[in-house]
Design an enzyme around this catalytic site. Structure first.
Site: not given
Ligand code: NAD
Length: 491
Positions: A176, A230, A234, A251, A285, A386
């Site tokens: 996804k 995010g 998570g 992550e 991240c 963040e």
């Molecule tokens: P996000 O959490 O909004 O989305 C991440 C993914 O989760 C997307 O595919 C999104 O569609 C999906 N998602 C959203 N709501 C969901 C739900 N209720 N159930 C299941 N899936 C859902 O994050 P983003 O804005 O896409 O990415 C930015 C964030 O990702 C930042 O906080 C960043 O720090 C983090 N990040 C972490 C790492 C790491 O390895 N630690 C790497 C890259 C990004």
């Protein structure tokens, strides 16, 4: 626009239009649409998962010997390399990163498949010391259908990081991708198909996280979720996983400290700090977003970082000279602007940046200047939350004890950087700082052979490393009786 045609998605081995709403993927440098597709709907989710479960049980993928599955993964790596340039260009259009960065991401994705192919072929199970008339072993089995949910900031690399070990383990995988960057996951599905991964073993379901991601996570046939994104998302996934007793790896976000000591090689440190926060426009991240500098060198060091930040080449992601591209969406840029306003309202002064850059070709895209804020404490909201953009908070420190206390004073604990020529001090700080990854005299370097993950609100579990394959397997202990006589109790 790449094409006017609606792009098919990949559901259970079929390329077809998703059942959900049509939407466009925009090029962040211009706001122009580069692809139109129809998202997956809930029926697509159910069909992909039910048929993935069937493919897991009947396609023979899970039963292949390790070296046979490894051969397929090697082909995936090779196909990615064969198409490296078009993939890098497509990734640039999908998320707006400069071409040099997207080339590196594509190379990293190929390297990840190659690494997990090699790891799979050489992975060993253990025979444990026997404590009775039996031979004891610890072995691992694939889980079935697992899900990979990824964010938009480094699509092909983060998708490969999950897909490669999950496939190596013999599972079926539902990917996804983030709604705004669907293209690379679809490319990986096409490449897996061409490499010989059986039909139905990989599905790619673009769409809204709160609908599609949520439904995938809740589905009873999904046995594990590997999530990058995010912290709030998570935690939501972790709650669902708790109800299902399902393992997850998370992550998540970061607010990583970089510490520059008096004795650091300042040329290296200036470069490392800049790269740590401003590469990928800070949409990383592991961005080193909190900078702690020894008070004695603070003014000189921050002046040098600020001058170098002003000189960064912000602009066209297609140019090899570009160091910083646009942010992912107009909405995300607005959230960064609000954070900078908040920092100022908390007493911060803008040392550089804090504006949308002007210049040829910059007006239409979601660009934001590299920004440094000073005069804030570590407890300010902008030092704690963040931002996920090119915004650095610089603070002086007086001694090691307060430095470590401040560095660790964060809900996040993903990464940290230390710049010092004194290896004993660097060792002491490196052991004292709470973080999943510590870089000493370097920053934001990665190796697929080294585990990666966060502590606290930065996540749970580790990815990468040879053991990464076991994350997608269930462990099983086996006892082989060697008794000549029946068990004594039964007698
Ligand atoms: P996000 O959490 O909004 O989305 C991440 C993914 O989760 C997307 O595919 C999104 O569609 C999906 N998602 C959203 N709501 C969901 C739900 N209720 N159930 C299941 N899936 C859902 O994050 P983003 O804005 O896409 O990415 C930015 C964030 O990702 C930042 O906080 C960043 O720090 C983090 N990040 C972490 C790492 C790491 O390895 N630690 C790497 C890259 C990004």
């Amino acid at each position: 626009m790449i094409s006017n045609e609606l792009l098919p998605i990949h559901v259970a081995g079929e390329w077809r239009l998703g059942g959900g709403d049509a939407y466009e993927s925009l090029y962040p440098a211009t706001g122009e649409p580069i692809a139109r597709l129809k998202a997956a709907n809930l029926a697509d989710v159910d069909e992909a998962i039910v048929r993935a479960d069937l493919a897991f049980r009947t396609s023979g993928w899970a039963q292949k010997l390790p070296h046979e599955r490894a051969a397929v993964l090697h082909r995936v790596a090779q196909l990615i390399r064969d198409e490296a340039e078009p993939l890098a260009q497509k990734q640039r259009l999908d998320n707006g990163k400069p071409i040099n960065e997207t080339r590196a991401l594509v190379a990293s994705a190929a390297g990840t498949f190659q690494f997990f192919a090699a790891a799979l072929e050489t992975l060993e199970e253990t025979i444990t010391p026997s404590r009775g008339p039996f031979v004891t072993m610890s072995v691992h089995e694939p889980m079935g259908v697992v899900a990979a949910i990824t964010p938009w900031n480094s699509p092909i690399a983060s998708e490969a990081q999950k897909l490669a070990p999950a496939l190596a383990a013999g599972n079926a995988v539902i990917v996804k991708p983030a709604e705004v960057t669907p293209l690379m996951a679809l490319e990986l599905a096409r490449i897996c198909e061409a490499a010989g991964v059986p039909k139905g073993i990989v599905s790619v379901l673009p769409g809204k996280g709160s609908v599609i991601g949520d439904a995938i996570t809740r589905h009873p046939l999904v046995k594990r979720v590997s999530f990058t994104g995010g912290t709030a998302t998570g935690k939501h996934i972790a709650h669902i996983a708790a109800d299902k007793m399902m393992p997850v790896s998370l992550e998540l976000g970061g607010k990583s400290p970089t510490m520059v000591l008096e004795d650091a090689d300042l040329d290296h440190a200036v470069n490392g700090v800049l790269y740590g926060i401003f590469s990928s426009s800070g949409e990383s991240c592991i961005a080193g977003s909190r900078l702690f500098v020894a008070r004695r060198i603070y003014d000189e060091f921050v002046t040098r970082v600020a001058e170098a930040a002003k000189a960064l080449r912000v602009g066209d992601p297609a140019s090899e000279r570009t160091q910083m591209g646009p942010l992912i969406t107009a909405k995300h840029r607005e959230s960064i602007e609000r954070y900078v306003e908040l920092g100022v309202s908390e007493g911060g002064q803008i040392r550089t940046g804090g504006v949308r850059p002007h210049g040829e070709g910059l007006e239409r895209g979601y660009f934001y200047a590299p920004t440094i804020l000073e005069g804030l404490t570590n407890s300010a909201r902008i030092s704690q939350e963040e931002v996920f953009g090119p915004v650095l908070v610089a603070m002086p420190f007086d001694d090691e004890e307060t430095l470590i206390a401040q560095a660790n004073d964060s809900v996040y604990a993903l990464a940290a950087g230390i710049w010092s020529r004194d290896f004993k001090r660097a060792w002491r700080l490196g052991r004292a700082v709470q973080a999943g990854t510590v870089w000493v005299n370097t920053y934001k370097q990665f190796s697929v052979s080294t585990p990666f993950g966060g502590w606290r609100d930065s996540g749970l579990g580790r990815e990468k490393g040879r053991e990464g394959i076991f994350q997608y397997m269930e462990q099983k202990s086996m006892y082989w009786g060697t008794n000549e006589q029946p068990l004594p109790w039964a007698n």
